[in-house]
Design an enzyme around this catalytic site. Structure first.
Site, PDB file in Angstrom:
ATOM      1  N   LEU A  39       0.669  -1.372  -0.131  1.00 27.05           N
ATOM      2  CA  LEU A  39      -0.040   0.538  -0.018  1.00 27.05           C
ATOM      3  C   LEU A  39       0.958   0.891   0.077  1.00 27.05           C
ATOM      4  O   LEU A  39       1.899   1.046   0.546  1.00 27.05           O
ATOM      5  CB  LEU A  39      -0.819  -0.349   0.927  1.00 27.05           C
ATOM      6  CG  LEU A  39      -2.087  -0.828   0.880  1.00 27.05           C
ATOM      7  CD1 LEU A  39      -3.256  -0.847   2.748  1.00 27.05           C
ATOM      8  CD2 LEU A  39      -3.530  -0.782  -0.067  1.00 27.05           C
ATOM      9  N   ASP A  40       0.587   2.314  -1.330  1.00 32.77           N
ATOM     10  CA  ASP A  40       1.466   2.821  -0.790  1.00 32.77           C
ATOM     11  C   ASP A  40       1.445   4.164   0.169  1.00 32.77           C
ATOM     12  O   ASP A  40       0.671   3.813   1.632  1.00 32.77           O
ATOM     13  CB  ASP A  40       0.820   4.426  -2.224  1.00 32.77           C
ATOM     14  CG  ASP A  40       1.010   3.880  -2.886  1.00 32.77           C
ATOM     15  OD1 ASP A  40       1.326   3.025  -3.619  1.00 32.77           O
ATOM     16  OD2 ASP A  40      -0.072   4.683  -4.207  1.00 32.77           O
ATOM     17  N   PHE A  41       2.895   4.930   0.670  1.00 30.95           N
ATOM     18  CA  PHE A  41       3.142   5.675   1.554  1.00 30.95           C
ATOM     19  C   PHE A  41       1.853   6.735   2.360  1.00 30.95           C
ATOM     20  O   PHE A  41       1.222   6.495   3.871  1.00 30.95           O
ATOM     21  CB  PHE A  41       4.112   6.736   1.351  1.00 30.95           C
ATOM     22  CG  PHE A  41       4.693   7.434   2.919  1.00 30.95           C
ATOM     23  CD1 PHE A  41       4.941   6.726   3.968  1.00 30.95           C
ATOM     24  CD2 PHE A  41       4.837   8.728   3.178  1.00 30.95           C
ATOM     25  CE1 PHE A  41       5.709   7.336   4.845  1.00 30.95           C
ATOM     26  CE2 PHE A  41       4.834   9.326   4.006  1.00 30.95           C
ATOM     27  CZ  PHE A  41       4.987   8.610   5.168  1.00 30.95           C
ATOM     28  N   HIS A 127       0.674   1.801  -7.907  1.00 29.55           N
ATOM     29  CA  HIS A 127      -0.784   2.940  -7.932  1.00 29.55           C
ATOM     30  C   HIS A 127      -1.100   3.444  -9.290  1.00 29.55           C
ATOM     31  O   HIS A 127      -2.236   3.899  -9.888  1.00 29.55           O
ATOM     32  CB  HIS A 127       0.195   4.851  -8.457  1.00 29.55           C
ATOM     33  CG  HIS A 127       1.282   4.923  -7.777  1.00 29.55           C
ATOM     34  ND1 HIS A 127       0.863   5.569  -6.048  1.00 29.55           N
ATOM     35  CD2 HIS A 127       3.043   5.694  -7.760  1.00 29.55           C
ATOM     36  CE1 HIS A 127       2.176   5.979  -5.595  1.00 29.55           C
ATOM     37  NE2 HIS A 127       3.089   6.118  -6.799  1.00 29.55           N
TER      38      HIS A 127
END
Length: 180
Positions: A39-41, A127
């Site tokens: 999962l992205d930051f 993304h």
């Protein structure tokens, strides 16, 4: 099961940024766990942490096409978009020149300023949800994963909280990828 907060990277170690394992620092097995997928930051939500390498590999590998569902707040009104064709043919990402796998969008609410949607993808490209919505002219303002395959984020888990998976949840995930 971890309800990942924004501001943590999905990694086991990092010199500069807090990792999702930092949230479990008091757990005796924390140093043996690793995240399934990423999962992205700045993305919140469902993250599975495990010691089962085979299960993790299959859940994350594109071959298995495991669905991941996200709740997103995006810029602008999406009510004018016909999402049905994307369920069959995906979308050509403008910047990447890449055609995504088919995906589904359910619109929850719209206004001139923003829309709330659920988007379900079956690939884990970098993304991917953000790139899809940007290609449609509606950049993502907030993103939260709410489901992986047949496992839903526990609504009782506050952001940053975690709990063990039940035996039944583990068995359901294993059956999804033909493990016993």
């Amino acid at each position: 099961m971890l309800n990942k907060p924004s501001g943590y990277i999905t990694a086991t170690k990092d010199e500069n940024l807090p990792t999702v394992l930092d949230l479990l620092a008091d757990e005796p097995v924390a140093d043996k766990l690793f995240p399934v997928g990423r999962l992205d930051f700045d993305t919140e939500g469902l993250l599975i942490l495990t010691t089962d390498g085979q299960l993790a590999h299959r859940l994350a590998h594109p071959k298995w096409e495991i669905e991941k569902e996200y709740y997103a707040v995006v810029e602008g009104d999406v009510s004018g978009i016909n999402f049905l064709p994307f369920e069959k043919e995906g979308i050509l990402l403008k910047k990447d020149k890449y055609r995504t796998k088919p995906f589904k969008v359910k619109v929850v609410s719209t206004s001139d300023e923003q829309s709330e949607i659920f988007i379900t993808v079956s690939e884990g490209k970098y993304h991917i949800v953000k790139k899809i919505m940007e290609s449609l002219g509606h950049p993502v303002k907030y993103l939260k994963r709410v489901r992986i395959g047949n496992l839903n984020l526990d609504e009782n888990l506050e952001v940053g909280e975690y709990r063990p998976l039940s035996n039944e949840e583990v068995e359901k995930l294993k059956s999804l990828v033909n493990l016993k």
